[in-house]
Every structure is written in structure tokens, then in C-alpha cells.
Design a protein around this motif. Sequence first.
Motif, PDB file in Angstrom:
ATOM      1  N   THR A 120       2.070   4.951   2.945  1.00 55.51           N
ATOM      2  CA  THR A 120       1.118   5.546   3.505  1.00 55.51           C
ATOM      3  C   THR A 120      -0.418   4.733   3.117  1.00 55.51           C
ATOM      4  O   THR A 120      -0.567   3.888   2.633  1.00 55.51           O
ATOM      5  N   VAL A 121      -1.157   4.929   3.537  1.00 57.69           N
ATOM      6  CA  VAL A 121      -2.786   4.360   3.816  1.00 57.69           C
ATOM      7  C   VAL A 121      -3.520   5.549   3.350  1.00 57.69           C
ATOM      8  O   VAL A 121      -3.154   6.468   4.311  1.00 57.69           O
ATOM      9  N   THR A 122      -4.707   5.069   2.332  1.00 56.95           N
ATOM     10  CA  THR A 122      -6.212   5.676   2.587  1.00 56.95           C
ATOM     11  C   THR A 122      -6.869   4.912   1.786  1.00 56.95           C
ATOM     12  O   THR A 122      -7.089   3.742   2.191  1.00 56.95           O
ATOM     13  N   TYR A 123      -8.069   5.410   2.412  1.00 54.14           N
ATOM     14  CA  TYR A 123      -9.603   4.779   2.757  1.00 54.14           C
ATOM     15  C   TYR A 123     -10.520   5.868   1.052  1.00 54.14           C
ATOM     16  O   TYR A 123     -11.086   7.049   1.401  1.00 54.14           O
ATOM     17  N   ASP A 124     -11.694   4.601   0.860  1.00 52.26           N
ATOM     18  CA  ASP A 124     -12.243   5.140  -0.067  1.00 52.26           C
ATOM     19  C   ASP A 124     -13.446   5.354   0.167  1.00 52.26           C
ATOM     20  O   ASP A 124     -13.944   4.527   1.627  1.00 52.26           O
ATOM     21  N   GLY A 125     -14.799   5.672   0.006  1.00 51.92           N
ATOM     22  CA  GLY A 125     -16.286   5.753  -0.020  1.00 51.92           C
ATOM     23  C   GLY A 125     -17.034   4.252   0.167  1.00 51.92           C
ATOM     24  O   GLY A 125     -17.556   4.598   0.899  1.00 51.92           O
ATOM     25  N   THR A 126     -16.161   3.288  -0.572  1.00 54.84           N
ATOM     26  CA  THR A 126     -16.936   1.456  -0.105  1.00 54.84           C
ATOM     27  C   THR A 126     -15.895   0.810   0.920  1.00 54.84           C
ATOM     28  O   THR A 126     -16.498  -0.180   1.148  1.00 54.84           O
ATOM     29  N   GLY A 127     -15.057   1.969   1.863  1.00 57.60           N
ATOM     30  CA  GLY A 127     -14.792   0.737   2.461  1.00 57.60           C
ATOM     31  C   GLY A 127     -13.495   0.236   2.659  1.00 57.60           C
ATOM     32  O   GLY A 127     -12.809  -0.961   3.371  1.00 57.60           O
ATOM     33  N   ALA A 128     -12.987   0.753   1.168  1.00 52.89           N
ATOM     34  CA  ALA A 128     -12.137   0.146   0.906  1.00 52.89           C
ATOM     35  C   ALA A 128     -10.421   0.650   1.415  1.00 52.89           C
ATOM     36  O   ALA A 128     -10.447   1.821   1.700  1.00 52.89           O
ATOM     37  N   ALA A 129      -9.254   0.104   1.517  1.00 52.52           N
ATOM     38  CA  ALA A 129      -7.925   1.316   2.181  1.00 52.52           C
ATOM     39  C   ALA A 129      -6.993   0.530   1.071  1.00 52.52           C
ATOM     40  O   ALA A 129      -7.097  -0.452   0.561  1.00 52.52           O
ATOM     41  N   MET A 130      -6.396   1.528   0.608  1.00 51.81           N
ATOM     42  CA  MET A 130      -5.678   1.088  -0.762  1.00 51.81           C
ATOM     43  C   MET A 130      -4.099   1.960   0.695  1.00 51.81           C
ATOM     44  O   MET A 130      -4.034   2.691   1.080  1.00 51.81           O
ATOM     45  N   LEU A 131      -3.335   0.925  -0.311  1.00 57.25           N
ATOM     46  CA  LEU A 131      -1.695   0.831   0.728  1.00 57.25           C
ATOM     47  C   LEU A 131      -0.871   1.570  -0.332  1.00 57.25           C
ATOM     48  O   LEU A 131      -0.835   0.657  -1.557  1.00 57.25           O
ATOM     49  N   LYS A 132      -0.140   3.053  -0.712  1.00 58.53           N
ATOM     50  CA  LYS A 132       0.665   3.027  -1.393  1.00 58.53           C
ATOM     51  C   LYS A 132       2.032   3.648  -1.067  1.00 58.53           C
ATOM     52  O   LYS A 132       2.710   3.331  -0.386  1.00 58.53           O
ATOM     53  N   ALA A 133       2.923   3.182  -2.482  1.00 60.48           N
ATOM     54  CA  ALA A 133       4.184   3.888  -1.906  1.00 60.48           C
ATOM     55  C   ALA A 133       4.300   5.336  -3.034  1.00 60.48           C
ATOM     56  O   ALA A 133       3.355   5.417  -3.915  1.00 60.48           O
ATOM     57  N   PRO A 134       5.540   5.551  -2.754  1.00 61.66           N
ATOM     58  CA  PRO A 134       6.227   6.520  -3.499  1.00 61.66           C
ATOM     59  C   PRO A 134       6.266   6.633  -5.087  1.00 61.66           C
ATOM     60  O   PRO A 134       6.193   7.547  -5.865  1.00 61.66           O
ATOM     61  N   ASP A 135       6.605   4.810  -5.425  1.00 65.83           N
ATOM     62  CA  ASP A 135       6.527   4.681  -7.262  1.00 65.83           C
ATOM     63  C   ASP A 135       5.533   4.555  -8.232  1.00 65.83           C
ATOM     64  O   ASP A 135       5.662   4.777  -8.879  1.00 65.83           O
ATOM     65  N   GLY A 136       3.692   5.030  -6.557  1.00 61.25           N
ATOM     66  CA  GLY A 136       2.984   4.692  -7.576  1.00 61.25           C
ATOM     67  C   GLY A 136       1.846   2.744  -7.157  1.00 61.25           C
ATOM     68  O   GLY A 136       1.250   3.153  -8.154  1.00 61.25           O
ATOM     69  N   ARG A 137       2.759   2.429  -6.879  1.00 63.36           N
ATOM     70  CA  ARG A 137       2.162   1.128  -6.464  1.00 63.36           C
ATOM     71  C   ARG A 137       1.181   1.308  -5.542  1.00 63.36           C
ATOM     72  O   ARG A 137       1.475   1.608  -4.481  1.00 63.36           O
ATOM     73  N   ILE A 138       0.196   0.578  -5.837  1.00 69.73           N
ATOM     74  CA  ILE A 138      -0.759   0.186  -5.122  1.00 69.73           C
ATOM     75  C   ILE A 138      -1.291  -1.080  -4.381  1.00 69.73           C
ATOM     76  O   ILE A 138      -1.632  -1.608  -5.444  1.00 69.73           O
ATOM     77  N   ILE A 139      -2.160  -0.820  -2.940  1.00 74.27           N
ATOM     78  CA  ILE A 139      -2.444  -2.662  -2.650  1.00 74.27           C
ATOM     79  C   ILE A 139      -3.599  -1.819  -2.297  1.00 74.27           C
ATOM     80  O   ILE A 139      -3.592  -1.484  -1.447  1.00 74.27           O
ATOM     81  N   LYS A 140      -5.092  -2.500  -2.434  1.00 73.20           N
ATOM     82  CA  LYS A 140      -6.278  -2.479  -2.145  1.00 73.20           C
ATOM     83  C   LYS A 140      -6.946  -2.876  -2.525  1.00 73.20           C
ATOM     84  O   LYS A 140      -6.746  -4.706  -2.841  1.00 73.20           O
ATOM     85  N   PHE A 141      -6.962  -3.041  -0.603  1.00 74.50           N
ATOM     86  CA  PHE A 141      -7.938  -3.714  -0.185  1.00 74.50           C
ATOM     87  C   PHE A 141      -9.372  -3.799   1.534  1.00 74.50           C
ATOM     88  O   PHE A 141      -8.954  -2.855   1.083  1.00 74.50           O
ATOM     89  N   ARG A 142     -10.002  -4.419   1.610  1.00 76.77           N
ATOM     90  CA  ARG A 142     -10.903  -4.820   2.060  1.00 76.77           C
ATOM     91  C   ARG A 142     -11.205  -5.226   3.587  1.00 76.77           C
ATOM     92  O   ARG A 142     -10.789  -7.347   3.070  1.00 76.77           O
ATOM     93  N   ARG A 143     -11.749  -5.096   4.334  1.00 78.78           N
ATOM     94  CA  ARG A 143     -11.857  -6.210   5.534  1.00 78.78           C
ATOM     95  C   ARG A 143     -12.870  -7.522   4.809  1.00 78.78           C
ATOM     96  O   ARG A 143     -13.795  -7.099   4.112  1.00 78.78           O
ATOM     97  N   THR A 144     -12.552  -8.412   5.781  1.00 77.98           N
ATOM     98  CA  THR A 144     -13.930  -9.813   4.964  1.00 77.98           C
ATOM     99  C   THR A 144     -14.584  -9.282   5.662  1.00 77.98           C
ATOM    100  O   THR A 144     -14.257  -9.223   7.608  1.00 77.98           O
ATOM    101  N   THR A 145     -15.795  -9.988   5.678  1.00 76.87           N
ATOM    102  CA  THR A 145     -17.277  -9.997   6.097  1.00 76.87           C
ATOM    103  C   THR A 145     -17.492 -10.977   6.699  1.00 76.87           C
ATOM    104  O   THR A 145     -17.300 -12.635   6.155  1.00 76.87           O
ATOM    105  N   PRO A 146     -17.677 -11.094   8.023  1.00 82.33           N
ATOM    106  CA  PRO A 146     -18.149 -12.749   8.278  1.00 82.33           C
ATOM    107  C   PRO A 146     -18.912 -13.840   8.006  1.00 82.33           C
ATOM    108  O   PRO A 146     -19.639 -13.278   7.031  1.00 82.33           O
TER     109      PRO A 146
END
Length: 146
Positions: A120-146
Amino acid sequence: MIGTAVLAPVLLGGCSKAVAIAKGQQPVVAGTLEGGPWLVEDLNGGGVIDDARVDLTFDPGDHGTGIISGRSGCNRYSGAWRQDGAKVTLGPVTSTMMACAPALMEMERKFLGALEAVRTVTYDGTGAAMLKAPDGRIIKFRRTTP
């Protein structure tokens, strides 16, 4: 003639994004992961090694399945991806096989393992996205700015 009762929700609906942009913050990202590059900020709550570039780019591809690619700290990787709303499927992922410092190789192993496990993917109020695995692993990332 449009009444103020109709305009108020339209104007107010965009206020939070306008305020975030005025403060120099990115608005909440919604919808597709398509595009990039997205820069990884955190991996399973352990951060990312300083000066290690870990990123993701989601190319749309054909027939609903795209190509994800990027740097995983030491190596480059690529694989398939698909998104249906909040549901995400990634992988299988392949990568180049260069050797780096042991700590960098361990972070890369954790990143690539988490990448294939996310659902799954969720987003927070700062524009970051979080890819989430069922076992609790999370990758937090955001778009780079030019």
C-alpha cells in the motif's frame, strides 16, 4: 449566477494547499506515484546513510504495468510496478551487482527487500509518501524539487 454558498467550499478546499505552498511546504500528494524521481528519506525508521542516494522513479509503461527504477545506495535497480488506488505491487526487482561498503550493502538489501514486500501507499501532510508492507516495513520518500 453562482452564489457564495457554492464558492465557499471551492475556495476553502484549496486553502490548506495554498497555505502549505506559501510556507514553502509541499502539499499532500494524492493519486499516482507516477513520475519522479522520489528521494527516500527513511527506511523502516532507521533513516538512510548520509550521502547515499536512494531514489525511485515510476514510469507508467503500457497496459497498467509500469517500470520502477532508481538507485538503491550502491547499485541501480529496476522492476515492474502497478498501482490501483492505495494498493501497490512492486517487483520482481533486479539490480546491478557492484560491491560497496558493508553498511551501504546492508541498507541496500533492506531497501530492496522492503520494496518488493510493499502493498500500500499512503501520503502525509508534508507531501511525503509511504510505501507500507504488511509486516510493518515502511519506505518514506518525497518528490525531489528541481
